[in-house]
Design a protein around this motif. Structure first.
Motif, PDB file in Angstrom:
ATOM      1  N   ILE A 174       0.876  -1.200   0.013  1.00 44.96           N
ATOM      2  CA  ILE A 174       0.114   0.002   0.008  1.00 44.96           C
ATOM      3  C   ILE A 174       0.898   1.197   0.006  1.00 44.96           C
ATOM      4  O   ILE A 174       1.881   1.208   0.964  1.00 44.96           O
ATOM      5  CB  ILE A 174      -0.909  -0.143   1.250  1.00 44.96           C
ATOM      6  CG1 ILE A 174      -1.828  -1.350   1.294  1.00 44.96           C
ATOM      7  CG2 ILE A 174      -1.908   1.281   1.286  1.00 44.96           C
ATOM      8  CD1 ILE A 174      -2.517  -1.224   2.521  1.00 44.96           C
ATOM      9  N   ARG A 175       0.581   2.102  -0.988  1.00 43.41           N
ATOM     10  CA  ARG A 175       1.383   3.443  -0.985  1.00 43.41           C
ATOM     11  C   ARG A 175       0.510   4.590  -0.800  1.00 43.41           C
ATOM     12  O   ARG A 175       1.065   5.746  -0.181  1.00 43.41           O
ATOM     13  CB  ARG A 175       1.811   3.497  -2.339  1.00 43.41           C
ATOM     14  CG  ARG A 175       2.925   2.478  -2.769  1.00 43.41           C
ATOM     15  CD  ARG A 175       3.659   2.719  -4.217  1.00 43.41           C
ATOM     16  NE  ARG A 175       4.586   1.802  -4.698  1.00 43.41           N
ATOM     17  CZ  ARG A 175       5.582   1.351  -4.106  1.00 43.41           C
ATOM     18  NH1 ARG A 175       6.176   2.192  -3.272  1.00 43.41           N
ATOM     19  NH2 ARG A 175       6.573   0.465  -4.431  1.00 43.41           N
ATOM     20  N   ASP A 176      -0.739   4.472  -0.904  1.00 42.31           N
ATOM     21  CA  ASP A 176      -1.607   5.757  -1.051  1.00 42.31           C
ATOM     22  C   ASP A 176      -2.808   5.220  -0.313  1.00 42.31           C
ATOM     23  O   ASP A 176      -3.420   4.389  -0.910  1.00 42.31           O
ATOM     24  CB  ASP A 176      -1.754   6.392  -1.962  1.00 42.31           C
ATOM     25  CG  ASP A 176      -2.421   7.733  -2.232  1.00 42.31           C
ATOM     26  OD1 ASP A 176      -3.044   8.016  -0.844  1.00 42.31           O
ATOM     27  OD2 ASP A 176      -2.535   8.352  -3.161  1.00 42.31           O
ATOM     28  N   ILE A 177      -3.623   5.656   0.844  1.00 42.28           N
ATOM     29  CA  ILE A 177      -4.549   5.397   1.468  1.00 42.28           C
ATOM     30  C   ILE A 177      -5.761   6.733   1.610  1.00 42.28           C
ATOM     31  O   ILE A 177      -5.038   7.743   1.903  1.00 42.28           O
ATOM     32  CB  ILE A 177      -4.635   4.385   2.683  1.00 42.28           C
ATOM     33  CG1 ILE A 177      -3.684   5.278   3.678  1.00 42.28           C
ATOM     34  CG2 ILE A 177      -4.047   3.087   2.323  1.00 42.28           C
ATOM     35  CD1 ILE A 177      -3.792   4.499   5.068  1.00 42.28           C
ATOM     36  N   ASN A 178      -6.737   6.505   1.205  1.00 40.43           N
ATOM     37  CA  ASN A 178      -7.902   7.732   1.603  1.00 40.43           C
ATOM     38  C   ASN A 178      -8.577   7.104   2.634  1.00 40.43           C
ATOM     39  O   ASN A 178      -9.437   6.026   2.321  1.00 40.43           O
ATOM     40  CB  ASN A 178      -8.671   7.788   0.247  1.00 40.43           C
ATOM     41  CG  ASN A 178      -9.361   9.024   0.242  1.00 40.43           C
ATOM     42  OD1 ASN A 178     -10.154   9.155   1.485  1.00 40.43           O
ATOM     43  ND2 ASN A 178      -9.760   9.593  -0.710  1.00 40.43           N
ATOM     44  N   LEU A 179      -8.752   7.838   3.869  1.00 45.36           N
ATOM     45  CA  LEU A 179      -9.596   7.258   4.885  1.00 45.36           C
ATOM     46  C   LEU A 179     -10.661   8.332   4.940  1.00 45.36           C
ATOM     47  O   LEU A 179     -10.908   8.478   6.112  1.00 45.36           O
ATOM     48  CB  LEU A 179      -8.830   7.170   6.181  1.00 45.36           C
ATOM     49  CG  LEU A 179      -7.711   6.255   6.023  1.00 45.36           C
ATOM     50  CD1 LEU A 179      -6.753   6.348   7.072  1.00 45.36           C
ATOM     51  CD2 LEU A 179      -7.875   4.783   5.730  1.00 45.36           C
ATOM     52  N   GLU A 180     -11.255   8.734   4.030  1.00 46.31           N
ATOM     53  CA  GLU A 180     -12.242   9.972   4.054  1.00 46.31           C
ATOM     54  C   GLU A 180     -13.618   9.396   4.715  1.00 46.31           C
ATOM     55  O   GLU A 180     -14.034  10.257   5.237  1.00 46.31           O
ATOM     56  CB  GLU A 180     -12.679  10.248   2.529  1.00 46.31           C
ATOM     57  CG  GLU A 180     -11.722  10.794   1.864  1.00 46.31           C
ATOM     58  CD  GLU A 180     -11.567  12.290   2.289  1.00 46.31           C
ATOM     59  OE1 GLU A 180     -12.416  12.988   2.738  1.00 46.31           O
ATOM     60  OE2 GLU A 180     -10.291  12.628   2.081  1.00 46.31           O
ATOM     61  N   ASN A 181     -13.895   8.071   4.854  1.00 43.66           N
ATOM     62  CA  ASN A 181     -15.077   7.849   5.487  1.00 43.66           C
ATOM     63  C   ASN A 181     -15.013   7.663   6.918  1.00 43.66           C
ATOM     64  O   ASN A 181     -16.136   6.806   7.702  1.00 43.66           O
ATOM     65  CB  ASN A 181     -15.972   6.836   4.792  1.00 43.66           C
ATOM     66  CG  ASN A 181     -16.277   7.318   3.309  1.00 43.66           C
ATOM     67  OD1 ASN A 181     -16.720   8.450   3.426  1.00 43.66           O
ATOM     68  ND2 ASN A 181     -16.156   6.584   2.307  1.00 43.66           N
ATOM     69  N   LEU A 182     -13.839   7.339   7.342  1.00 42.52           N
ATOM     70  CA  LEU A 182     -13.490   6.886   9.043  1.00 42.52           C
ATOM     71  C   LEU A 182     -13.458   8.124   9.755  1.00 42.52           C
ATOM     72  O   LEU A 182     -12.825   8.813   9.732  1.00 42.52           O
ATOM     73  CB  LEU A 182     -12.177   6.216   8.793  1.00 42.52           C
ATOM     74  CG  LEU A 182     -11.915   4.627   8.088  1.00 42.52           C
ATOM     75  CD1 LEU A 182     -10.605   4.322   8.391  1.00 42.52           C
ATOM     76  CD2 LEU A 182     -13.098   3.768   8.410  1.00 42.52           C
ATOM     77  N   LEU A 199     -12.660  12.343  11.297  1.00 46.28           N
ATOM     78  CA  LEU A 199     -11.695  11.470  11.964  1.00 46.28           C
ATOM     79  C   LEU A 199     -11.742  12.331  13.556  1.00 46.28           C
ATOM     80  O   LEU A 199     -11.636  13.431  13.746  1.00 46.28           O
ATOM     81  CB  LEU A 199     -10.489  11.740  11.622  1.00 46.28           C
ATOM     82  CG  LEU A 199      -9.365  10.866  12.478  1.00 46.28           C
ATOM     83  CD1 LEU A 199      -9.502   9.491  12.150  1.00 46.28           C
ATOM     84  CD2 LEU A 199      -8.094  11.243  11.835  1.00 46.28           C
ATOM     85  N   LYS A 200     -12.094  11.198  14.570  1.00 47.51           N
ATOM     86  CA  LYS A 200     -11.992  11.653  16.025  1.00 47.51           C
ATOM     87  C   LYS A 200     -10.818  10.949  16.527  1.00 47.51           C
ATOM     88  O   LYS A 200     -10.415  11.770  17.668  1.00 47.51           O
ATOM     89  CB  LYS A 200     -13.211  11.123  16.808  1.00 47.51           C
ATOM     90  CG  LYS A 200     -14.548  11.743  15.964  1.00 47.51           C
ATOM     91  CD  LYS A 200     -14.708  13.002  16.362  1.00 47.51           C
ATOM     92  CE  LYS A 200     -15.924  13.817  15.939  1.00 47.51           C
ATOM     93  NZ  LYS A 200     -16.073  15.081  15.877  1.00 47.51           N
ATOM     94  N   ILE A 206      -3.387  16.140   9.855  1.00 46.04           N
ATOM     95  CA  ILE A 206      -4.346  15.524  10.791  1.00 46.04           C
ATOM     96  C   ILE A 206      -5.398  16.859  10.977  1.00 46.04           C
ATOM     97  O   ILE A 206      -5.263  17.715  11.644  1.00 46.04           O
ATOM     98  CB  ILE A 206      -3.565  15.194  12.261  1.00 46.04           C
ATOM     99  CG1 ILE A 206      -2.614  14.014  11.798  1.00 46.04           C
ATOM    100  CG2 ILE A 206      -4.842  14.717  13.153  1.00 46.04           C
ATOM    101  CD1 ILE A 206      -1.778  13.856  13.081  1.00 46.04           C
ATOM    102  N   PRO A 207      -6.708  16.480  10.572  1.00 44.62           N
ATOM    103  CA  PRO A 207      -7.551  17.422  10.832  1.00 44.62           C
ATOM    104  C   PRO A 207      -7.957  17.682  12.060  1.00 44.62           C
ATOM    105  O   PRO A 207      -7.854  17.044  13.102  1.00 44.62           O
ATOM    106  CB  PRO A 207      -8.833  16.759   9.950  1.00 44.62           C
ATOM    107  CG  PRO A 207      -8.612  15.395  10.105  1.00 44.62           C
ATOM    108  CD  PRO A 207      -7.208  14.996  10.176  1.00 44.62           C
TER     109      PRO A 207
END
Length: 188
Positions: free
Chosen positions: A2-10, A33-34, A52-53
């Protein structure tokens, strides 16, 4: 691989979720993200930058430990504590933004971050070995953070193996160790 991950829904990243993903170099976090769990990205040796949002309230212990290529970090402005060893051994980390609410650094939080030049926040409580093995370049961080003559909530080892210059500059300051004062520190 894995090189690039999108965790938009977590909203939460579980314990060890991407630990030892050595090829991972980019992560996109959700605005929902919490929490980033313990060891979530530990040993992701090619991870270069993190954003980190502000929705994130907690980063678990060792979450980014030994991410040896991590250079840029934008912290959530809602995080109040940097947990134990979160960024330990991030030897390339040299630029941090955000983190305006950070008030506490737990043990080893930035230990061995030998290229770190600045912290944008001013924690009031620094735990044991938070800055273990820091070189001379971190001098500016500590002296910028602690410009007054009183340094609050220090424990005995947070500057373990630090530069002689830093130790010299802190001598004679009033340092509070768990509520009691010590003056004319000979050794940190």
């Amino acid at each position: 691989n894995i090189r690039d991950i999108n965790l938009e829904n977590l909203s939460e990243i579980q314990y060890g979720a991407f630990e030892n993903c050595i090829n991972l170099n980019k992560v996109t976090f959700s605005d929902k993200l919490k929490r980033i769990g313990n060891k979530s990205f530990k040993n992701c040796k090619n991870l270069y930058a993190l954003d980190i949002p502000d929705s994130c309230l907690e980063i678990g212990l060792e979450a980014f430990k030994s991410c040896s290529s991590l250079r840029y970090l934008k912290l959530s402005n809602c995080i109040t504590t940097i947990d134990k060893d979160v960024f330990a051994n991030c030897i390339e980390l040299n630029y941090i933004t955000g983190g305006t609410a950070v008030a506490k650094l737990l043990s080893g939080s930035f230990s061995n971050c030998i290229n770190l030049w600045t912290l944008p926040f001013h924690p009031k409580n620094i735990d044991t070995e938070s800055f273990e093995n820091i070189p001379n370049n971190l001098y500016g961080i500590i002296m910028t953070t602690y410009t007054s003559s009183i340094i609050w909530c220090f424990n005995d080892l947070q500057f373990y193996h630090c530069s002689d210059r830093l130790e010299h500059e802190l001598k004679g300051k009033v340092i509070r160790f768990n509520g009691s004062s010590r003056v004319n520190i000979d050794c940190l």
